[in-house]
Scaffold this motif. Structure first.
Motif, PDB file in Angstrom:
ATOM      1  N   GLY A  75      17.947  -0.566   3.147  1.00 36.83           N
ATOM      2  CA  GLY A  75      17.973  -1.612   4.158  1.00 36.83           C
ATOM      3  C   GLY A  75      16.622  -2.117   4.597  1.00 36.83           C
ATOM      4  N   ALA A  76      15.571  -1.785   3.839  1.00 39.74           N
ATOM      5  CA  ALA A  76      14.233  -2.231   4.205  1.00 39.74           C
ATOM      6  C   ALA A  76      14.053  -3.721   3.919  1.00 39.74           C
ATOM      7  CB  ALA A  76      13.181  -1.437   3.435  1.00 39.74           C
ATOM      8  N   ASP A  77      13.201  -4.363   4.685  1.00 39.47           N
ATOM      9  CA  ASP A  77      12.772  -5.725   4.418  1.00 39.47           C
ATOM     10  C   ASP A  77      11.621  -5.620   3.416  1.00 39.47           C
ATOM     11  OD1 ASP A  77      11.876  -8.329   4.399  1.00 39.47           O
ATOM     12  OD2 ASP A  77      11.131  -8.318   6.460  1.00 39.47           O
ATOM     13  N   VAL A  78      11.878  -5.942   2.166  1.00 38.34           N
ATOM     14  CA  VAL A  78      10.897  -5.732   1.096  1.00 38.34           C
ATOM     15  C   VAL A  78      10.115  -7.017   0.850  1.00 38.34           C
ATOM     16  CG1 VAL A  78      10.547  -5.026  -1.289  1.00 38.34           C
ATOM     17  CG2 VAL A  78      12.435  -4.042   0.043  1.00 38.34           C
ATOM     18  N   VAL A  79       8.788  -6.892   0.921  1.00 43.40           N
ATOM     19  CA  VAL A  79       7.887  -7.999   0.623  1.00 43.40           C
ATOM     20  C   VAL A  79       7.022  -7.576  -0.556  1.00 43.40           C
ATOM     21  CG1 VAL A  79       6.015  -9.460   1.477  1.00 43.40           C
ATOM     22  CG2 VAL A  79       7.826  -8.697   3.042  1.00 43.40           C
ATOM     23  N   GLN A  80       7.036  -8.343  -1.621  1.00 48.03           N
ATOM     24  CA  GLN A  80       6.204  -8.037  -2.780  1.00 48.03           C
ATOM     25  C   GLN A  80       4.991  -8.948  -2.774  1.00 48.03           C
ATOM     26  OE1 GLN A  80       9.803  -7.647  -5.757  1.00 48.03           O
ATOM     27  NE2 GLN A  80       8.134  -6.337  -6.473  1.00 48.03           N
ATOM     28  N   HIS A  81       3.797  -8.319  -2.828  1.00 51.21           N
ATOM     29  CA  HIS A  81       2.559  -9.088  -2.714  1.00 51.21           C
ATOM     30  C   HIS A  81       1.445  -8.416  -3.512  1.00 51.21           C
ATOM     31  CE1 HIS A  81      -0.540 -11.612  -0.831  1.00 51.21           C
ATOM     32  NE2 HIS A  81      -1.268 -10.498  -0.764  1.00 51.21           N
ATOM     33  N   GLY A  82       0.741  -9.203  -4.316  1.00 53.31           N
ATOM     34  CA  GLY A  82      -0.404  -8.690  -5.056  1.00 53.31           C
ATOM     35  C   GLY A  82      -0.018  -7.778  -6.199  1.00 53.31           C
ATOM     36  N   THR A  83      -1.039  -7.179  -6.786  1.00 54.87           N
ATOM     37  CA  THR A  83      -0.805  -6.283  -7.925  1.00 54.87           C
ATOM     38  C   THR A  83      -1.380  -4.890  -7.691  1.00 54.87           C
ATOM     39  OG1 THR A  83      -2.840  -7.067  -8.994  1.00 54.87           O
ATOM     40  CG2 THR A  83      -0.773  -8.199  -9.571  1.00 54.87           C
ATOM     41  N   SER A  84      -1.789  -4.600  -6.457  1.00 56.21           N
ATOM     42  CA  SER A  84      -2.370  -3.293  -6.159  1.00 56.21           C
ATOM     43  C   SER A  84      -1.990  -2.871  -4.752  1.00 56.21           C
ATOM     44  CB  SER A  84      -3.904  -3.340  -6.270  1.00 56.21           C
ATOM     45  OG  SER A  84      -4.450  -4.152  -5.243  1.00 56.21           O
TER      46      SER A  84
END
Length: 306
Positions: free
Chosen positions: A111-120
């Motif tokens: 149930g987390a709010d997942v934000v994908q950002h960057g490569t590291s």
């Protein structure tokens, strides 16, 4: 921080988390059979030791409806989301765009709010800091926060009770939260040894330099041990407790993970097999009569890759 902080974390956590078991075994190394004790920390809620620190931090913080935010390669986020669900608060996790699909899927399931950002991890951390400010949320750190380290240190208190004696404890190192916690919580007469991929020598390089330094992140275990710099807390604890570092190759890590599955049907991620890699490859040679403790720290992996 000191042992009293770890003891306070244990009292705070109480029976909310699992007391993970220990398995005594004999493993085949390049120098012959070696008796070891595996600390099965991958059986912890959330699939890694990190839930200890996250829950301790949440219990010790004033977290309101704005929730928490954390940057993570995967495991710290899963731990924070697990702890947040236990406490009934919202959790946002910023992960790199190349985070393993299995870990991202686990975050969504929690149930987390997942934000994908960057490569590291470093890029994800910058994004998480901005997001926490924007939302007014409490920001957790994956490894360099006193409550996180103290929670991880409860593993050391358990080891003193489960495997008494002076045997060494081998711990995989990324940002250093686990090894700092264990070294702080465990009896002072026991040596704690860090094991790192050659491609991410955060502790090794810091010990050689005398202070934390940035390193390249290039290893098969980067999704769990991918910090580019050892944490300040870990550096301080390493200096105070005489922690040493051993480097292992990616090939040795892969072999250790495969060995655990073939011989024990234990499925861990690459970071979870890193400490054992030092024993199997001969990078760590126990003293006569020693039964080293090997911490299997995480298992958030895709079983199809075994």
């Amino acid at each position: 921080m000191d042992r009293s902080d770890v003891e306070a974390a244990r009292a705070r956590i109480g029976d909310r988390l699992r007391l993970t078991p220990v398995l005594d075994a004999v493993v085949d190394t390049v120098h012959g059979p070696v008796p070891v004790s595996f600390k099965l920390e991958y059986l912890q809620f959330g699939g890694s030791f990190k839930t200890r620190g996250s829950l301790n931090a949440l219990l010790h913080s004033a977290v309101d409806a704005s929730g928490v935010v954390i940057a993570s390669g995967g495991n710290a986020g899963i731990a924070a989301a697990t702890a947040a669900a236990m406490q009934g608060v919202d959790c946002a996790v910023v992960v790199p765009e190349n985070a393993p699909a299995a870990k991202v899927a686990a975050l969504h399931t929690l149930g987390a709010d997942v934000v994908q950002h960057g490569t590291s991890y470093a890029e994800a951390f910058e994004c998480a800091t901005a997001l926490a400010i924007e939302r007014g949320s409490v920001q957790l750190h994956a490894y360099d926060l006193p409550d996180i380290v103290a929670g991880a240190g409860t593993t050391g208190l358990e080891l003193d009770e489960q495997v008494p004696g002076s045997n060494s404890v081998l711990v995989a190192v990324g940002g250093g939260g686990l090894i700092a916690g264990i070294a702080t919580g465990i009896s002072s007469d026991r040596s704690v040894v860090g094991v790192e991929p050659q491609g991410i020598p955060t502790l090794h390089s810091a010990l050689g330099n005398g202070s934390p330094v940035d390193v390249a992140v290039d290893s098969i275990a980067a999704d769990s041990l991918g910090a580019k710099r050892i944490g300040d807390i870990a550096m301080s604890v390493a200096a105070a407790h005489g922690i040493t570092s051993i480097l292992v190759t990616d090939a040795a890590i892969v072999a250790a993970r495969d060995y655990l599955w073939r011989h024990f049907r234990i499925a861990v991620e690459y970071g979870g097999a890193t400490a054992l890699a030092a024993v199997l490859s001969g990078a760590y040679v126990p003293e006569e009569g020693e039964r080293p403790v090997v911490v299997l720290c995480g298992a958030n992996t895709d079983p199809a890759t075994l």
